[in-house]
Design an enzyme around this catalytic site. Structure first.
Site, PDB file in Angstrom:
ATOM      1  N   GLU D  59       1.527  -0.441   4.539  1.00 13.95           N
ATOM      2  CA  GLU D  59       0.192  -1.002   4.746  1.00 13.95           C
ATOM      3  C   GLU D  59       0.208  -2.341   5.472  1.00 13.95           C
ATOM      4  O   GLU D  59      -0.663  -2.628   6.299  1.00 13.95           O
ATOM      5  CB  GLU D  59      -0.547  -1.152   3.404  1.00 13.95           C
ATOM      6  CG  GLU D  59      -1.148   0.138   2.872  1.00 13.95           C
ATOM      7  CD  GLU D  59      -0.120   1.105   2.309  1.00 13.95           C
ATOM      8  OE1 GLU D  59       1.045   0.707   2.148  1.00 13.95           O
ATOM      9  OE2 GLU D  59      -0.487   2.262   2.020  1.00 13.95           O
ATOM     10  N   GLN D  81      -5.328   4.494   3.121  1.00 13.41           N
ATOM     11  CA  GLN D  81      -5.620   5.842   2.631  1.00 13.41           C
ATOM     12  C   GLN D  81      -6.584   5.815   1.438  1.00 13.41           C
ATOM     13  O   GLN D  81      -7.490   6.640   1.356  1.00 13.41           O
ATOM     14  CB  GLN D  81      -4.320   6.546   2.260  1.00 13.41           C
ATOM     15  CG  GLN D  81      -4.501   8.028   2.071  1.00 13.41           C
ATOM     16  CD  GLN D  81      -3.189   8.776   2.160  1.00 13.41           C
ATOM     17  OE1 GLN D  81      -2.438   8.864   1.189  1.00 13.41           O
ATOM     18  NE2 GLN D  81      -2.885   9.291   3.327  1.00 13.41           N
ATOM     19  N   PHE D  82      -6.372   4.877   0.545  1.00 13.44           N
ATOM     20  CA  PHE D  82      -7.370   4.498  -0.452  1.00 13.44           C
ATOM     21  C   PHE D  82      -7.533   2.984  -0.334  1.00 13.44           C
ATOM     22  O   PHE D  82      -6.553   2.275  -0.094  1.00 13.44           O
ATOM     23  CB  PHE D  82      -6.913   4.860  -1.872  1.00 13.44           C
ATOM     24  CG  PHE D  82      -7.049   6.320  -2.197  1.00 13.44           C
ATOM     25  CD1 PHE D  82      -8.107   6.779  -2.967  1.00 13.44           C
ATOM     26  CD2 PHE D  82      -6.124   7.231  -1.724  1.00 13.44           C
ATOM     27  CE1 PHE D  82      -8.242   8.128  -3.255  1.00 13.44           C
ATOM     28  CE2 PHE D  82      -6.249   8.586  -2.019  1.00 13.44           C
ATOM     29  CZ  PHE D  82      -7.316   9.040  -2.780  1.00 13.44           C
ATOM     30  N   ASP D  84      -7.775   0.906  -2.456  1.00 12.30           N
ATOM     31  CA  ASP D  84      -6.931   0.226  -3.449  1.00 12.30           C
ATOM     32  C   ASP D  84      -5.640  -0.312  -2.839  1.00 12.30           C
ATOM     33  O   ASP D  84      -5.148  -1.355  -3.235  1.00 12.30           O
ATOM     34  CB  ASP D  84      -6.569   1.196  -4.580  1.00 12.30           C
ATOM     35  CG  ASP D  84      -7.753   1.983  -5.105  1.00 12.30           C
ATOM     36  OD1 ASP D  84      -8.413   2.670  -4.304  1.00 12.30           O
ATOM     37  OD2 ASP D  84      -8.016   1.936  -6.316  1.00 12.30           O
ATOM     38  N   ILE D  86      -5.084  -1.651  -0.160  1.00  8.70           N
ATOM     39  CA  ILE D  86      -5.271  -2.833   0.681  1.00  8.70           C
ATOM     40  C   ILE D  86      -4.558  -4.037   0.073  1.00  8.70           C
ATOM     41  O   ILE D  86      -4.235  -4.990   0.786  1.00  8.70           O
ATOM     42  CB  ILE D  86      -6.782  -3.092   0.889  1.00  8.70           C
ATOM     43  CG1 ILE D  86      -7.030  -3.863   2.178  1.00  8.70           C
ATOM     44  CG2 ILE D  86      -7.395  -3.795  -0.322  1.00  8.70           C
ATOM     45  CD1 ILE D  86      -8.486  -3.835   2.623  1.00  8.70           C
ATOM     46  N   HIS D 128      -7.200   4.499  -7.808  1.00  7.48           N
ATOM     47  CA  HIS D 128      -7.879   5.259  -6.760  1.00  7.48           C
ATOM     48  C   HIS D 128      -9.392   5.145  -6.916  1.00  7.48           C
ATOM     49  O   HIS D 128     -10.128   6.049  -6.537  1.00  7.48           O
ATOM     50  CB  HIS D 128      -7.459   6.736  -6.792  1.00  7.48           C
ATOM     51  CG  HIS D 128      -6.035   6.991  -6.416  1.00  7.48           C
ATOM     52  ND1 HIS D 128      -4.983   6.711  -7.237  1.00  7.48           N
ATOM     53  CD2 HIS D 128      -5.473   7.507  -5.284  1.00  7.48           C
ATOM     54  CE1 HIS D 128      -3.848   7.046  -6.650  1.00  7.48           C
ATOM     55  NE2 HIS D 128      -4.109   7.532  -5.464  1.00  7.48           N
TER      56      HIS D 128
HETATM   57  C1  LIG Z   1       1.274   1.861  -1.022  1.00  6.39           C
HETATM   58  C2  LIG Z   1       0.728   3.244  -1.024  1.00  6.39           C
HETATM   59  N1  LIG Z   1       0.232   3.763   0.121  1.00  6.39           N
HETATM   60  C3  LIG Z   1      -0.262   5.002   0.153  1.00  6.39           C
HETATM   61  C4  LIG Z   1      -0.298   5.781  -0.962  1.00  6.39           C
HETATM   62  C5  LIG Z   1      -0.898   7.200  -0.919  1.00  6.39           C
HETATM   63  N2  LIG Z   1       0.143   8.192  -1.167  1.00  6.39           N
HETATM   64  C6  LIG Z   1       0.373   8.700  -2.393  1.00  6.39           C
HETATM   65  S1  LIG Z   1       1.727   9.698  -2.435  1.00  6.39           S
HETATM   66  C7  LIG Z   1       1.967   9.505  -0.754  1.00  6.39           C
HETATM   67  C8  LIG Z   1       3.135  10.164  -0.108  1.00  6.39           C
HETATM   68  C9  LIG Z   1       4.399   9.744  -0.795  1.00  6.39           C
HETATM   69  O1  LIG Z   1       5.503  10.228  -0.146  1.00  6.39           O
HETATM   70  P1  LIG Z   1       6.938  10.060  -0.790  1.00  6.39           P
HETATM   71  O2  LIG Z   1       7.188   8.651  -1.137  1.00  6.39           O
HETATM   72  O3  LIG Z   1       7.910  10.694   0.110  1.00  6.39           O
HETATM   73  O4  LIG Z   1       6.850  10.841  -2.168  1.00  6.39           O
HETATM   74  P2  LIG Z   1       6.513  12.396  -2.340  1.00  6.39           P
HETATM   75  O5  LIG Z   1       5.042  12.502  -2.546  1.00  6.39           O
HETATM   76  O6  LIG Z   1       6.981  13.093  -1.132  1.00  6.39           O
HETATM   77  O7  LIG Z   1       7.261  12.787  -3.559  1.00  6.39           O
HETATM   78  C10 LIG Z   1       1.010   8.665  -0.205  1.00  6.39           C
HETATM   79  C11 LIG Z   1       0.930   8.279   1.203  1.00  6.39           C
HETATM   80  C12 LIG Z   1       0.206   5.207  -2.143  1.00  6.39           C
HETATM   81  N3  LIG Z   1       0.211   5.864  -3.306  1.00  6.39           N
HETATM   82  N4  LIG Z   1       0.712   3.947  -2.153  1.00  6.39           N
END
Ligand SMILES: Cc1ncc(C[n+]2csc(CCOP(=O)(O)OP(=O)(O)O)c2C)c(N)n1
Ligand SMILES: Cc1ncc(C[n+]2csc(CCOP(=O)(O)OP(=O)(O)O)c2C)c(N)n1
Ligand SMILES: [Mg+2]
Ligand SMILES: [Mg+2]
Lengths: 342, 326, 342, 326
Positions: D59, D81-82, D84, D86, D128
Site C-alpha cells: 500500500e 482494496q479496502f 481499512d 490505508i 473490513h
Molecule cells: C495490507 C493488506 N492489503 C491488502 C489486503 C487484502 N488481501 C487479503 S488476502 C490478499 C491476498 C494475500 O495473498 P497471500 O499473502 O499470497 O496469501 P494467500 O491468500 O495467497 O494465502 C489480499 C490482497 C490485506 N488483507 N492486507
C-alpha cells in the site's frame, strides 16, 4: 554557471573537460557545505543541518551521467545534487535560511523542497519514503515510453525502512527505469552498521528483487563513474532497475549538533585520508594537470559564487504570511480560506 | 528537588526499569547515544544492552516488536525519535495494538508505551514539529497522554508504564529544558484519565494541554491583572480517555470556554471537546465555544510564518478578552 | 483430543505414532476447512472465509516440531495452526460464527483471535503486520534467555509488505529466535507470482538479512518435516532466524466468494494431483499401513469431532452487547464508559 | 439511465480515462480481476495493462508511486482494496502527498485520487468495515470526499480526478449494489467542497454524509409523518474542506442540529462540525448540538453487536424525537 547544469556542457566537451567540471562541482559542493556549517554556527541558518562533507565523490559521480528530463530524489546530505542539477546556489542558500527566495519559499529549510523544472523532487524527513515516489516517476517514463530514468538516493540507515523494500520490489516486477543509490556512510545517526543489518553490502539486496547490485568506493569519483555511467545507461535503455551502493563517510556528526562521540578519531582519520577531492586531485596531477593552480582558481571561483549566494539569500525577503495558505492547494476554496485562523 | 521536564522523564524510566525488570526501552539511538534529546541517557549503562535496545530505522518494526514482547508480559517503552515519524508505525498502532485485547475477547494485553517528542518551537519545520495526538485520540483501545509539567511528565509516564493497555505518551520537546519544577523525589504517579485545574477561576475556562498550558496560565494572569476577570485553566493531561467530568464541571462553573492547543484547529481534539460541551453543557453556556489553535496548515519553517500560525500568550490574551466581553 | 496439543503426545511416542498423528491432524484440518465452506454456503458462517484446503501439509509439518511456550502467528488460511496448538475445534468453530464461545468472543469472526495460553497470537487483516510482532515475541525469549521460538506464517503476497522487510532485518541483526514461514501458493488473490516479485524463491530474500532461507514442497509433509525439524531446532538453540518457503496451492478461490477464473483448470488439476493428504497416504501405504482402514477410522473420528464442534458453536450464545466496551481496555475508566453511546 | 452506485464509479473511471490519457488506475487486483468489488471491471480490456496496473501488496508503494507519477503530470487513481488498509499507506498520504505543494513553495502538484471501499454492514468485522475519513480530514493539503448517491459518486470522482490536489475518495461499500438512481448519461461533475440539502426542512437539521444519508432521510420522513416536525438533511459530500456556509446556514434556519455519521463518535468529524456550530451559530441554537454515530469501539462482528454499535434509521428517529422535543 548556475543556469546550465553539468550535463549540457559535458555533452559538448571532451572527457578531460568533463573531469575538470566534476572537480569543480566537488569543490563547489564542499565549499557550500562548509559555508552552511559556518552559517549555522553563526545562527544565520536555524534548524537541522546535516553536512554531506566527505560524500561529494558519489554525488558528482552519480549526477554526472544524468540527462535532461531525468528525475532525482536527493536526501538530507545531498545538497550537491541540487547544485549539479542546476539549482542556483543563491536559491539553495535561501532555502536553508527559510527565505522566500528558496525552493520551499520559506515553508521548510531542510532539503525538502525541490525544483521540478530541473527534475529534482523534494522529499519528506521520513527516511526511505522517497523510493516509492521514485518508482512512480519511473513508472511514468515507462508508461509514456520516455527514455528518462529516476534516481533515488538513500542512506544505509534508511535501507531498513519498509518503503525501501516495497519500492525495490515493485521496480523489479515492472522493470522500471529507476536506479537506487545507497550512500553507505557506516552510521545512521549514532547507530553503526552492525546494528542496522546483518550483511556487509546493501547492494546484495538487489538480488531479492531480481535486479543487479553494485558496490563502489563513493570516495573515489572515478570508481563511481565506472559503475554509474554504464549502469545508468543500461537502465535508460530498458534494462530495468539497479542498485548502486557507494561506501563513504560523513566527516561531521549526524547533524551540526552532534559531536559524534560514538566513533573513534582513528576511524575519522582513516576516512579523511580517502577524501574524494584530494584523491581526485592526485589523479589529475598524475594526468598532468597543474593542480595547485587549478585548486587556487577553483577556490576563488567557488568563493565568489558562495559570496553571491549568501548575499542573495540574505537579501531575499521572508515569505508573506498568507503563503502558508496560498501554497497548500492549487486553488484554495473559500471554505479553505476560512480556516486561516490560529 | 528541582528537575527539568526532560530529567523527570529520564527519572521515570530509570525508576520503573529498576522497579520492574520486564520494563525495557527500545528505539533508534536510545542506547549508546541516550536518544536524540538525551531522554534515555544513562539507561544503557544502568541496565545493559538487553534492556536498552538500539534498533534500525524501522518504526513499524519498533512498535510491532513492542507489541509482541508486551503480549508475553514485557513492558516495552518504545521511542519514536520524533513524534512525527509515528506516521510510519501508524498501522501497527491503530490496528495491531489498539484492537489486540478486543480481538482476543479481552484475554490478551498490550502493556506498551510509545513515547515521542512532539510539538513546535525549535525550528523543526514541517517534519520535526508535528502534534500527532488527534490521530490517536479517535482510536478506542489506546490511551493518550500529554504532560505539561515535570511533575506530570514523571507521574504520567510511570502510570503509562504500569498500565496494561497501550499508551501513547507525547512529550513536548520545547519543554524539555525550558521548564523546571520542584517535585518530590522517588515514586509517585499521576492517574491516566484525570485532568487538573492548574489555575483556578470563576469567569471563563481555558481547556488546554501540553505546550500551551503555561502560555494559557501566563495569559490568564495578564488578563486577570489588567481586566479583573477570573480565569480557570484546566490541563487535560490525558487526551484519551477525556476527563469529561472535569471539562463539564469547569464550563458549568464559568459559562464560557476557550479551548487552546498547539495542534491544528481543524481536526484537533478541540473539536471533540467543543462538541462535548455544546451537547452536555449547552444550558450553561454564556458565550460561543471558542477555539484557539495552530492554523490549518503545516508547520512552516520561516520564523515569521511560525509566529503567525502557532498560538502564543499574546494570542491567548486577545482570545480571552474577546470571549470575556461577549 | 483437543486439550492436548500434538507435541506432548508426540514427544512421548515413537516416530510411527508421530506420523500417524500428523496424518490425523491433516485430515482434521481438511475436514474442518470443508465444513467451514459448507457452513458458509448455508449462511451459517458470515463474513470472509479463506479456505486453506490443499495447504495442510505445510501447517502440519511446521507445527509438529513446536514446543510448549513457543509462539506462533497464523494468517488467514491457517486455521490448522489453531487446531494443532490445541485450540478446541468447538471454540474455533464458534470463532468463525462470531459466537461468545469463540476466541474473540464474537468481536471478530476471522482468524484474528488468538489463544495466548497456547502461544497462538491473533493477527490483524493487514498482511505482513504480524511479522514485527513475531520478532517482538522472539525478542522476549532472547531477553529472558528462554529456549522458545516464534514462528510467523505469511503468504508470498504478504511478502511484498514493508513490515516483512523491517521484521526480517531486525531479526537478522539481533539473531532472534524466530522462523518465518512463507506459504507460497502462487497467487495473492488474483495476482500471480510474476506480478508480485521478480524472483523465483521468496527464500532467497533471507540472504538480504544475513540468515538462511530454505525451500520445500509444502504439499509433501515429509519434505516439510525434513526442513522444519532441524531448522526450528537450530533456531531454538540460538542459531538465529530462518526463512522457510513452502511451495503450495490453495484449492479454493481467494475467498469463498471468488470463482478464481484467473487460473486454469489444468493448473488446479496439477496441484490436486499433489494433494498433501493423498501423498502422505501413499507413503503410509508404502510403509505398510492399512491405509483404507486408517482413512475410514480417521474420517469417522473427524466427523464426530466436527459434529461436536458445530454443536458447541451453534449452542454458544451471542456475546453480551456491553462486551464491545468491556473488552477494549484492561479496566475501562468511567470516562470510557461514558462513550457507550451510539 | 438507472445505475448503481458501483456502476457510477466504474463509469466515471472509464469516462475520465477516455477523456485524458494521463489518467491511470493502479492497485491490488484492479486489472485482471477488475477489483475485489468489480469497481474497475472492464478497464483493463478498454485501456490496456499500461493504464490499469496490478500491484503487489504494497500500500505504501501504491500511494508513493502514485505521487511520483502525479508529480510528472499523470493523474493516477489508486485503490486501497479496502479502505481499512490505508493505514499501511498513512505516511505517504499525510506527509508525502499532503505537504508536497507546500514543500515546493506552491510550485508542484499532486493530482492523485486515492479510492477505497469503506464502511460497515457487510459482515466485514474489525478490519473490513472501517471509516477512516477523519484521520485525513485533519490534514491540510488533502481533500476528502464521501458520496452517498450514484450521482454524487460519479460527479465527485470526476472532479477528484480533474483536481490538481490529492483527493481521498471514500466510497461506501454497503451502497455499491443497494443504491440505484436515474442519472444523466455522460459527463457531469459535482464540485468538491459543496454540501447539498438532500431533504428540505425547517425545524431541525441533520448533518451527515456517506452511509447514513439515506438512513437520515428515511428517519426524517418517518418523524415528519408521525409528528409533523419538518427536518432538513444536509449531505456534506465533501469532508475536507467542509462547506461551512451550508452547515451554518442550515443550523441558523432550524436552530437545532443532529450530526449523524457511521464513523465513531469520538474523533469522528462530527466533533469538528459540532464545535464549528457551537462557535459560529451559537446565538441561533435552540437546543444542544447532538451527535449520533458509531459507538466508541471497534467494528465488532457478531450481528447483535454490530446492530448495537452502528447508527440506523430507528436510532436516528429516536434522536430526532429527543432533540425536537427539547
Ligand atoms: C495490507 C493488506 N492489503 C491488502 C489486503 C487484502 N488481501 C487479503 S488476502 C490478499 C491476498 C494475500 O495473498 P497471500 O499473502 O499470497 O496469501 P494467500 O491468500 O495467497 O494465502 C489480499 C490482497 C490485506 N488483507 N492486507
Ligand atoms: C522514518 C525516520 N525515522 C527516523 C528519522 C530520524 N533520522 C534522521 S537521519 C537519521 C539517520 C539516517 O541514517 P542514514 O539513512 O544512514 O543516512 P545518513 O544520515 O547516515 O546520511 C535518523 C534516524 C527519520 N528522519 N525518518
Ligand atoms: Mg548512514
Ligand atoms: Mg498467496
Amino acid at each position: 554557471m548556475a543556469e546550465a547544469n553539468l550535463v549540457h556542457s559535458a555533452e559538448a566537451g571532451t572527457r578531460v573537460e568533463y573531469e575538470l567540471q566534476l572537480y569543480y562541482w566537488m569543490k563547489l559542493i564542499r565549499g557550500f557545505e562548509e559555508r552552511v556549517s559556518r552559517l549555522h554556527r553563526q545562527n544565520k541558518i536555524l534548524g537541522g543541518v546535516y553536512s554531506g562533507a566527505g560524500q561529494e565523490g558519489l554525488v558528482a559521480g552519480i549526477c554526472a551521467p544524468l540527462q535532461q528530463g531525468d528525475v532525482v530524489l536527493p536526501l538530507h546530505r545531498d545538497l550537491g545534487v541540487f547544485l549539479m542539477r542546476g539549482v542556483d546556489p543563491g536559491v539553495l542558500m535561501a532555502q536553508l535560511m527559510g527565505k522566500d527566495g528558496g525552493l520551499s519559499r520559506g515553508k521548510d529549510s531542510f532539503l525538502h523542497g525541490g525544483d521540478l523544472s530541473r527534475g529534482v523532487f523534494g522529499s519528506t524527513s521520513m527516511l526511505g519514503s522517497s523510493l516509492p515516489v521514485a518508482a512512480g516517476a519511473a513508472l511514468k517514463f515507462q508508461i509514456k515510453k520516455e527514455k528518462n530514468i529516476a534516481v533515488a538516493f538513500f542512506g544505509e540507515g534508511a535501507a531498513s525502512r519498509g518503503d525501501v523494500h516495497e519500492a525495490m520490489n515493485f521496480a523489479g516486477v515492472r522493470k522500471l527505469p529507476v536506479v537506487f543509490v545507497c550512500e553507505n556512510n557506516r552510521y545512521a545517526y549514532s547507530t553503526p552498521l552492525e546494528k542496522q543489518m546483518a550483511i556487509d553490502d546493501v547492494a546484495d539486496r538487489a538480488a531479492a528483487y531480481g535486479f543487479k547490485g553494485y558496490v563502489c568506493s563513493g570516495n573515489d569519483l572515478l570508481a563511481v563513474l565506472d559503475v554509474a555511467e554504464p549502469v545508468l545507461a543500461r537502465t535508460r535503455e530498458g534494462g530495468g532497475p539497479a542498485l548502486i551502493e557507494c561506501k563513504t563517510y560523513r566527516y561531521h556528526g549526524h547533524s551540526e549538533h552532534d559531536p559524534a562521540l560514538y566513533r573513534s578519531k582513528e576511524e575519522l582519520l582513516k576516512w579523511e585520508s580517502r577524501d574524494p577531492i584530494q584523491r581526485f586531485e592526485f589523479y589529475l596531477e598524475k594526468r598532468g594537470e597543474d593542480v595547485k593552480r587549478l585548486r587556487e582558481q577553483t577556490d576563488e571561483k567557488v568563493k565568489a559564487i558562495l559570496q553571491r549566494a549568501v548575499e542573495f539569500a540574505e537579501n531575499s525577503p521572508w515569505p508573506e504570511v498568507n503563503s502558508v495558505f496560498d501554497q497548500l492547494y492549487a486553488s484554495p476554496s473559500p471554505a479553505m480560506l476560512d480556516g486561516r485562523r490560529s | 528537588m528541582e528537575v527539568t521536564y526532560l530529567k523527570a522523564i529520564n527519572d521515570a524510566l530509570r525508576e520503573e526499569m529498576g522497579r520492574d525488570e520486564n520494563v525495557f526501552v527500545m528505539g533508534e539511538d536510545v542506547a549508546e547515544l541516550g536518544g536524540a534529546f538525551k531522554v534515555t541517557e544513562g539507561l544503557l549503562e544502568a541496565f545493559g544492552s538487553d534492556r536498552v535496545i538500539d534498533t534500525p530505522i524501522s518504526e513499524s518494526l519498533i512498535v510491532g516488536a513492542g507489541i509482541g514482547a508486551a503480549m508475553l508480559g514485557m513492558r516495552p517503552v518504545v521511542e519514536m525519535q520524533f513524534a512525527d515519524f509515528i506516521s510510519c508505525a501508524f498501522d501497527q498502532i491503530v490496528n495491531m495494538a489498539a484492537t489486540l485485547r478486543f480481538r482476543h475477547g479481552g484475554r490478551a494485553s498490550c502493556p506498551m508505551v510509545i513515547r515521542g517528542p512532539s510539538g513546535a518551537g525549535i525550528h523543526g519545520a514541517i517534519f520535526h514539529s508535528q502534534n500527532p495526538e488527534a490521530w490517536f485520540t479517535r482510536v478506542p483501545g489506546l490511551k493518550v497522554v500529554a504532560p505539561s509539567t515535570p511533575y506530570d511528565a514523571k507521574g504520567l509516564l510511570k502510570s503509562a508504564i504500569r498500565d496494561d493497555d497501550p499508551v501513547l505518551y507525547f512529550e513536548h520537546k520545547r519543554l524539555y529544558r525550558s521548564v523546571k519544577e520542584d517535585i518530590p523525589e522517588g515514586d509517585f504517579t499521576v492517574p491516566i484519565g484525570a485532568a487538573e485545574v492548574k489555575h483556578e477561576g470563576r469567569d471563563l475556562s481555558i481547556i488546554t494541554y501540553g505546550g500551551t498550558v503555561q502560555q494559557s496560565i501566563d495569559a490568564a494572569r495578564i488578563v486577570e491583572k489588567a481586566d479583573g476577570v477570573s480565569i480557570e485553566v484546566l490541563d487535560l493531561r490525558t487526551l484519551l480517555p477525556l476527563d469529561r467530568e472535569a471539562i463539564l464541571a469547569s464550563v458549568k462553573k464559568t459559562g464560557k470556554v476557550l479551548i487552546v492547543h498547539e495542534d491544528r484547529l481543524t481536526g484537533g481534539i478541540g473539536g471533540e471537546i467543543g462538541a462535548l460541551i455544546a451537547e452536555h453543557a449547552f444550558e450553561y453556556l454564556d458565550g460561543p465555544v471558542t477555539r484557539l489553535a495552530m492554523a490549518d496548515t503545516h508547520n512552516a519553517f520561516s520564523p515569521p510564518l511560525e509566529e503567525a500560525i502557532l498560538p502564543n500568550t499574546n494570542k491567548i490574551v486577545e482570545a480571552i478578552k474577546r470571549l470575556a466581553s461577549y
